[in-house]
Structures are given as structure tokens and as C-alpha cells.
Design a protein around this motif. Sequence first.
Motif, PDB file in Angstrom:
ATOM      1  N   ASP A 118      14.990  -7.930   0.696  1.00 40.14           N
ATOM      2  CA  ASP A 118      13.489  -7.847  -0.289  1.00 40.14           C
ATOM      3  C   ASP A 118      12.197  -7.537   0.237  1.00 40.14           C
ATOM      4  OD1 ASP A 118      14.663  -7.864  -2.841  1.00 40.14           O
ATOM      5  OD2 ASP A 118      14.275 -10.347  -2.815  1.00 40.14           O
TER       6      ASP A 118
ATOM      7  N   THR B 280      12.561  -5.826   3.646  1.00 40.49           N
ATOM      8  CA  THR B 280      12.539  -5.009   3.694  1.00 40.49           C
ATOM      9  C   THR B 280      11.870  -3.655   2.782  1.00 40.49           C
ATOM     10  OG1 THR B 280      14.675  -4.651   2.752  1.00 40.49           O
ATOM     11  CG2 THR B 280      14.343  -4.881   5.166  1.00 40.49           C
ATOM     12  N   GLY B 281      11.950  -4.245   1.454  1.00 39.93           N
ATOM     13  CA  GLY B 281      11.344  -3.472   0.707  1.00 39.93           C
ATOM     14  C   GLY B 281       9.508  -2.908   0.682  1.00 39.93           C
TER      15      GLY B 281
ATOM     16  N   ALA C 126       5.475  -8.304  -4.122  1.00 42.55           N
ATOM     17  CA  ALA C 126       6.401  -8.519  -3.588  1.00 42.55           C
ATOM     18  C   ALA C 126       6.296 -10.206  -2.440  1.00 42.55           C
ATOM     19  CB  ALA C 126       6.788  -7.010  -2.354  1.00 42.55           C
TER      20      ALA C 126
END
Length: 293
Positions: A136, A138-139, A145
Amino acid sequence: MPTLIHRAERAPASTPPEWAGVGACALPVAAGSATGLLECHALVLTSTGPLHADVDFTSHLAGPGTLLWLRPGQAVRFDPGDPPADTAAVVFRPGLFGPEELPGLFPDDPDGPARTPLALDDPAAFRAAMDHLAADATGPPGRVAAALLRHQLAALLLRIRLLDGTGHDPGNVESRTFERFRRRLEEGYPASRRVEDYAAELGCSVRTLTRASLAVAGRTAKQVVDDRVALQARRLLAATGLSVAEVGRTLGFAEPTNFGRFFHRETGLSPGHFRAGFADRPGGVPGPRPPAD
């Protein structure tokens, strides 16, 4: 705390992204590099091992399924072993959670849970949660987020708190006094080594502070102060390029000779001899400090 000069080779992405304050990497300090001072928290899980970790001049052997919680400012060196251990690490910046935000846990407390390696009952579940967080992280960045990563991290930290419930009895008066003293010491040790100053700030007598320190830590209040200053001195000598005189000034010693006498009294070594051990053995750890009289 004064700005520190780092000379450790850091692993890629070993500091969390600013937008989230949470990230992931293999190790927070590259295995085999010189001793380094951590800039953030790190939860390190070994899936295969062993992993040799020197943390604040204490050597640990972390076998498979072992979790290490490393704190900001600690002097750390990893030996990857042969074959290298498979590890995963979640890193997060100090101040990400407030003192009352997580029930029964303040992550920035240096005396919090998992101060020593923690053997997990279900390491696979922890590894899955850490891998999920890493994916997550790296999103795409954003408020949603970032909130998701904070929630994932909070769940990991609270689970650690449940597994390792060690700590002082919050209902004990002496424990509360010592806790306030220790937290104030973390902020004030570069400026003052006088127990009288801390007692005055806490609104108690030196005798009360010493009694609380002896009851909780088995050390007098003065010894607790000197222990903290000596630890920081060793960290700076081992893991920064500051000169001995600069280390002394950082810790409030106007004269290098005064710092040298203090350091020798606390460790049994001169600052130069202590640092020489790291020059000869990059990242090596000297022998343990002898017990106080």
C-alpha cells in the motif's frame, strides 16, 4: 535533541515518505555497513535467520519469527549472516501518534514494549500484514492512503503491545514519578545533568525522585541521568563524525577534559579508545559496561 551527523549507509527507501510517515524496506540500515543512528522507528521481522543485530551496544541474535522494534536515535548495526536472513521492515517517523492516541501505548516512548527481540506466536500473520502495508505504501499518495497506512501501522503496534505487556505499573505512585522523570530527561539531558533541576521541574524533592528511581530502575536518579548521557556519548562516538570535543559540547560539557573524565568513569574507557574500537572493527561493539559500584 541536537542535529546528528550520520555516516551509516542507509538501505534504499529506509526512511518513510513524507506524505504518509509510514513506509517499508528490507532493513533500516544496510546490513554490513558501519554502525548508524536511526532517524525513525523500525519494526524488523526475520522470516529466515539468524539475523545478528547490535542495538545500543547490546548484541542480539534474532532467529526466524523474531520481531525487533528499533527506536529513533539508537545505534544499530546488522550482520546479514551466511546465508543472509530474509527480513521485512516497517519504518515510521517519530511523532506520528500522540501520547493518548493508541490505548496503553505511546510509540515514541523509548521504554515501550518490545525493547528486546520478541518471539512471535504467529510470525506469518505479522509478515502478511507488513507485506500488505509495504504494498500500500507504494501506491498513489493521498489523504486516504495515508490514513490507511496509519491504521495498518496502529494495528501492528497494538498487537505488539498485547504480546509484550511489560512496563511499569501505571497505578504505582513511584512508577508515575519515574515515568515523568524519564520523559523529561529525554528532552533535557543535553542541557542539564543536575537531579535538582529535574526535581524542581517535576515539583518534587530530590529524595522523592531518587526513591522512585531506585524502586523502578534500581538506580539512583543521578545514576539514571548519567546513564542516559553516557549512552548518547557512545552513540555519537560510534556512529557520527563528530570530534570528541564536539560530542562533549553536544552533551553540555564545556571542556573536553571534563567530558573525558565523565566518559571514563562511566565506561572504563577514554572517548578515543572507545571510538578506536569502531575504527578497527567497523560497526563492532565494545564489551558491556561494567556494573556500577
